[in-house]
Scaffold this motif. Sequence first.
Motif, PDB file in Angstrom:
ATOM      1  N   PRO A 131      -8.223  12.745  -6.695  1.00 11.06           N
ATOM      2  CA  PRO A 131      -8.633  12.320  -5.346  1.00 11.06           C
ATOM      3  C   PRO A 131      -9.541  11.095  -5.316  1.00 11.06           C
ATOM      4  O   PRO A 131      -9.430  10.258  -4.427  1.00 11.06           O
ATOM      5  CB  PRO A 131      -9.344  13.563  -4.795  1.00 11.06           C
ATOM      6  CG  PRO A 131      -8.721  14.698  -5.529  1.00 11.06           C
ATOM      7  CD  PRO A 131      -8.432  14.186  -6.904  1.00 11.06           C
ATOM      8  N   ASN A 132     -10.431  10.979  -6.292  1.00 10.00           N
ATOM      9  CA  ASN A 132     -11.362   9.850  -6.293  1.00 10.00           C
ATOM     10  C   ASN A 132     -10.720   8.537  -6.735  1.00 10.00           C
ATOM     11  O   ASN A 132     -11.354   7.478  -6.703  1.00 10.00           O
ATOM     12  CB  ASN A 132     -12.563  10.153  -7.188  1.00 10.00           C
ATOM     13  CG  ASN A 132     -12.156  10.360  -8.634  1.00 10.00           C
ATOM     14  OD1 ASN A 132     -11.090  10.895  -8.912  1.00 10.00           O
ATOM     15  ND2 ASN A 132     -13.014   9.954  -9.556  1.00 10.00           N
ATOM     16  N   LEU A 189      -0.522   6.385  -6.644  1.00 13.15           N
ATOM     17  CA  LEU A 189      -1.834   6.842  -6.186  1.00 13.15           C
ATOM     18  C   LEU A 189      -1.855   8.317  -5.810  1.00 13.15           C
ATOM     19  O   LEU A 189      -2.843   9.016  -6.058  1.00 13.15           O
ATOM     20  CB  LEU A 189      -2.302   5.996  -5.000  1.00 13.15           C
ATOM     21  CG  LEU A 189      -2.572   4.518  -5.297  1.00 13.15           C
ATOM     22  CD1 LEU A 189      -3.018   3.791  -4.044  1.00 13.15           C
ATOM     23  CD2 LEU A 189      -3.617   4.374  -6.406  1.00 13.15           C
ATOM     24  N   LYS A 190      -0.784   8.837  -5.223  1.00 13.42           N
ATOM     25  CA  LYS A 190      -0.783  10.242  -4.804  1.00 13.42           C
ATOM     26  C   LYS A 190      -0.790  11.198  -5.994  1.00 13.42           C
ATOM     27  O   LYS A 190      -1.057  12.397  -5.839  1.00 13.42           O
ATOM     28  CB  LYS A 190       0.412  10.525  -3.902  1.00 13.42           C
ATOM     29  CG  LYS A 190       1.765  10.492  -4.591  1.00 13.42           C
ATOM     30  CD  LYS A 190       2.863  10.824  -3.589  1.00 13.42           C
ATOM     31  CE  LYS A 190       4.232  10.879  -4.265  1.00 13.42           C
ATOM     32  NZ  LYS A 190       5.300  11.200  -3.278  1.00 13.42           N
ATOM     33  N   ARG A 191      -0.490  10.686  -7.174  1.00 16.47           N
ATOM     34  CA  ARG A 191      -0.505  11.508  -8.381  1.00 16.47           C
ATOM     35  C   ARG A 191      -1.836  11.397  -9.121  1.00 16.47           C
ATOM     36  O   ARG A 191      -2.020  12.031 -10.165  1.00 16.47           O
ATOM     37  CB  ARG A 191       0.643  11.098  -9.300  1.00 16.47           C
ATOM     38  CG  ARG A 191       2.028  11.322  -8.705  1.00 16.47           C
ATOM     39  CD  ARG A 191       3.131  10.828  -9.616  1.00 16.47           C
ATOM     40  NE  ARG A 191       4.457  11.187  -9.128  1.00 16.47           N
ATOM     41  CZ  ARG A 191       5.123  10.520  -8.201  1.00 16.47           C
ATOM     42  NH1 ARG A 191       4.590   9.436  -7.664  1.00 16.47           N
ATOM     43  NH2 ARG A 191       6.318  10.918  -7.809  1.00 16.47           N
ATOM     44  N   MET A 192      -2.716  10.556  -8.614  1.00 19.34           N
ATOM     45  CA  MET A 192      -4.020  10.355  -9.228  1.00 19.34           C
ATOM     46  C   MET A 192      -5.017  11.394  -8.718  1.00 19.34           C
ATOM     47  O   MET A 192      -4.798  12.033  -7.694  1.00 19.34           O
ATOM     48  CB  MET A 192      -4.533   8.950  -8.905  1.00 19.34           C
ATOM     49  CG  MET A 192      -3.673   7.824  -9.430  1.00 19.34           C
ATOM     50  SD  MET A 192      -3.826   7.648 -11.203  1.00 19.34           S
ATOM     51  CE  MET A 192      -2.926   6.111 -11.460  1.00 19.34           C
ATOM     52  N   LYS A 201       1.011   4.048  -3.076  1.00 21.05           N
ATOM     53  CA  LYS A 201       0.711   5.457  -2.814  1.00 21.05           C
ATOM     54  C   LYS A 201       1.875   6.353  -3.209  1.00 21.05           C
ATOM     55  O   LYS A 201       1.690   7.438  -3.759  1.00 21.05           O
ATOM     56  CB  LYS A 201       0.364   5.647  -1.338  1.00 21.05           C
ATOM     57  CG  LYS A 201      -0.971   5.047  -0.934  1.00 21.05           C
ATOM     58  CD  LYS A 201      -1.216   5.190   0.570  1.00 21.05           C
ATOM     59  CE  LYS A 201      -2.538   4.541   0.959  1.00 21.05           C
ATOM     60  NZ  LYS A 201      -2.775   4.620   2.434  1.00 21.05           N
ATOM     61  N   GLN A 208      -7.466   7.674  -5.534  1.00 25.31           N
ATOM     62  CA  GLN A 208      -6.293   7.507  -4.692  1.00 25.31           C
ATOM     63  C   GLN A 208      -6.411   6.360  -3.690  1.00 25.31           C
ATOM     64  O   GLN A 208      -5.596   6.247  -2.778  1.00 25.31           O
ATOM     65  CB  GLN A 208      -5.998   8.828  -3.955  1.00 25.31           C
ATOM     66  CG  GLN A 208      -5.486   9.912  -4.869  1.00 25.31           C
ATOM     67  CD  GLN A 208      -5.044  11.150  -4.119  1.00 25.31           C
ATOM     68  OE1 GLN A 208      -5.116  11.202  -2.892  1.00 25.31           O
ATOM     69  NE2 GLN A 208      -4.580  12.154  -4.849  1.00 25.31           N
ATOM     70  N   THR A 209      -7.389   5.528  -3.852  1.00 22.39           N
ATOM     71  CA  THR A 209      -7.522   4.334  -3.022  1.00 22.39           C
ATOM     72  C   THR A 209      -7.621   3.113  -3.938  1.00 22.39           C
ATOM     73  O   THR A 209      -8.047   3.224  -5.092  1.00 22.39           O
ATOM     74  CB  THR A 209      -8.771   4.400  -2.123  1.00 22.39           C
ATOM     75  OG1 THR A 209      -9.942   4.540  -2.942  1.00 22.39           O
ATOM     76  CG2 THR A 209      -8.679   5.564  -1.144  1.00 22.39           C
ATOM     77  N   GLU A 257       0.835  -1.206   0.000  1.00 20.75           N
ATOM     78  CA  GLU A 257       0.000   0.000   0.000  1.00 20.75           C
ATOM     79  C   GLU A 257       0.871   1.258   0.000  1.00 20.75           C
ATOM     80  O   GLU A 257       0.618   2.200  -0.760  1.00 20.75           O
ATOM     81  CB  GLU A 257      -0.922   0.005   1.217  1.00 20.75           C
ATOM     82  CG  GLU A 257      -2.171  -0.827   1.058  1.00 20.75           C
ATOM     83  CD  GLU A 257      -3.187  -0.542   2.144  1.00 20.75           C
ATOM     84  OE1 GLU A 257      -4.396  -0.547   1.839  1.00 20.75           O
ATOM     85  OE2 GLU A 257      -2.766  -0.325   3.299  1.00 20.75           O
TER      86      GLU A 257
END
Length: 229
Positions: free
Chosen positions: A157-158, A152-155, A148, A160-161, A144
Amino acid sequence: MPLPPQAADNKMLKCPKRSNATSLTDVRCAPLFVGGGKTETDCFENTSDQAPTSPPHECLLHHRETKEANLQRVTKGDAKAGIHRMEIDRIRFVLSSYLRSRLQKIEKFFPHVLEREKSRGEGDPSLLSPEEFAFAKEYYAMTETYLKAVALKRMPPNLQTVDMLKAVPEPCLDSFVFLRVKERQENILVEPETDDQREYVVDLEEGSQHLMRYRTIAPLVSSGAVQLI
């Protein structure tokens, strides 16, 4: 899915303590090559013939300890010493391969392995050793963190999980496995292999050996009625 860099150094775990010896996971299946080890099933069952209440690696450790004790009793220069040393090396190789295979299976199916542990009924024995369970949780957390950090942190907000249970493929329960029947079983429903076939029922005689889908006999493996070979 790329392997988190931190996990590369965790390929081998120290075995849990067994009296004054070290041991590990059975990943309690793996069994790997004795059980479901290298097939892509979810099998982590105990498959030991010598000691049904102990995972296979415990039997290997006991055998190794016996050989080491025999080696201590051999006189210097005796030809038996070389034979005992070769047997000890063989056991170490088999044990390492067994444990490595269990860890590889955990790495491949880690969210499903942890979910199975969470859904385990109270009083049901764990299929993982404490060290394996800790390894699975650590591997989950590192994966995880890695996802991230690199993606994921560059995606948006919706996005990022990630649902690990959906992202990681489930074990293939339709893999074919070899098995030996320990207790006679009647009326086992076998699914058809082709559209032209129908479901049919078979009886499994004690001592007989078969090649069947893991999904069909999974409950029998859990109950100890059949043994993967």
